[in-house]
Motif scaffolding. Sequence first.
Motif, short mmCIF file in Angstrom:
data_model
loop_
_atom_site.label_atom_id
_atom_site.label_comp_id
_atom_site.label_asym_id
_atom_site.label_seq_id
_atom_site.Cartn_x
_atom_site.Cartn_y
_atom_site.Cartn_z
N TRP A 180 48.14 -6.82 -10.87
CA TRP A 180 48.39 -7.72 -11.81
C TRP A 180 49.53 -6.99 -12.52
CZ3 TRP A 180 45.18 -12.45 -12.42
CH2 TRP A 180 43.84 -11.97 -11.91
N VAL A 181 50.86 -7.46 -12.24
CA VAL A 181 51.80 -6.84 -13.03
C VAL A 181 52.12 -7.93 -14.06
CG1 VAL A 181 53.19 -5.88 -11.00
CG2 VAL A 181 53.64 -8.39 -12.04
N PRO A 182 52.99 -7.29 -15.40
CA PRO A 182 52.77 -8.24 -16.53
C PRO A 182 53.43 -9.60 -16.34
CG PRO A 182 53.40 -5.98 -16.98
CD PRO A 182 53.32 -6.02 -15.33
N GLY A 187 49.12 -14.38 -13.28
CA GLY A 187 47.94 -15.08 -13.78
C GLY A 187 47.42 -15.68 -12.65
N SER A 188 46.39 -16.30 -12.65
CA SER A 188 45.41 -16.74 -11.55
C SER A 188 45.47 -18.23 -11.45
CB SER A 188 43.78 -16.04 -11.53
OG SER A 188 43.42 -16.98 -13.01
N GLY A 189 45.93 -18.63 -12.49
CA GLY A 189 45.70 -20.42 -12.85
C GLY A 189 44.20 -20.42 -13.05
N VAL A 235 44.79 -13.74 -16.87
CA VAL A 235 46.46 -13.35 -16.72
C VAL A 235 46.33 -11.88 -17.47
CG1 VAL A 235 48.43 -14.12 -18.06
CG2 VAL A 235 46.68 -15.80 -17.41
N ASN A 236 47.55 -11.52 -16.84
CA ASN A 236 47.95 -10.25 -17.56
C ASN A 236 49.03 -10.53 -18.49
OD1 ASN A 236 48.67 -7.60 -18.28
ND2 ASN A 236 49.38 -6.73 -16.01
N ASP A 237 48.53 -10.52 -19.85
CA ASP A 237 49.28 -10.56 -20.96
C ASP A 237 50.08 -9.37 -21.59
OD1 ASP A 237 49.15 -13.21 -20.94
OD2 ASP A 237 47.36 -13.28 -22.23
#
Length: 180
Positions: free
Chosen positions: A74-76, A79-81, A127-129
């Motif tokens: 996951w890059v910043p 997200g998956s939804g 998500v990658n936040d």
Amino acid sequence: MNSDVQIAGDPLAIPHLLPPVPAHPSTVAGFAGLARAIAADRTAWAPLVRYDAATRWYHRLRTGPGYEVWLLSWVPGQGSGRHDHGPSSGVLTVLEGELTEHAAGRPRTLAAGAQRVFAPGYAHEVVNDALAPAVSLHVYFPGLTEMPMLPPSHPDAAATSPLAPYSARCAAPSEETAPR
């Protein structure tokens, strides 16, 4: 002249001389342990990781009787939804970085080493936040047959209950379909 089998006997006829058959997990705790064991073997998974700015990268790492293991990056901002995993239970383990899980109306930060276990029908979004890439490991049992995407406005009370019935709105994923 006598053969080794005639002298020592057939080792296959003596079960205690055979190496133990490796056990496959059969409980949630067993699958969580499998995820921890794979996570600990960084040399086995780290060289496989790729990062893709356009979409989350994924790789099926292993399959076994009744389960499959996926490696995701996951890059910043990726997200998956919002989704569930149909009839599959799962274990999500963060290997590197930090991910945020949105479920039951509240976010939960998952740092490296964190694990989340979920039952069939559990709905969430990951998500990658963070400002750095992340890597996660996902064990599904049984292996994924569907992953229905849910609208963001789906009612939390019904969608996030681990006992909620799973949906048959999606076809079974192929190897090319990314787990979430």
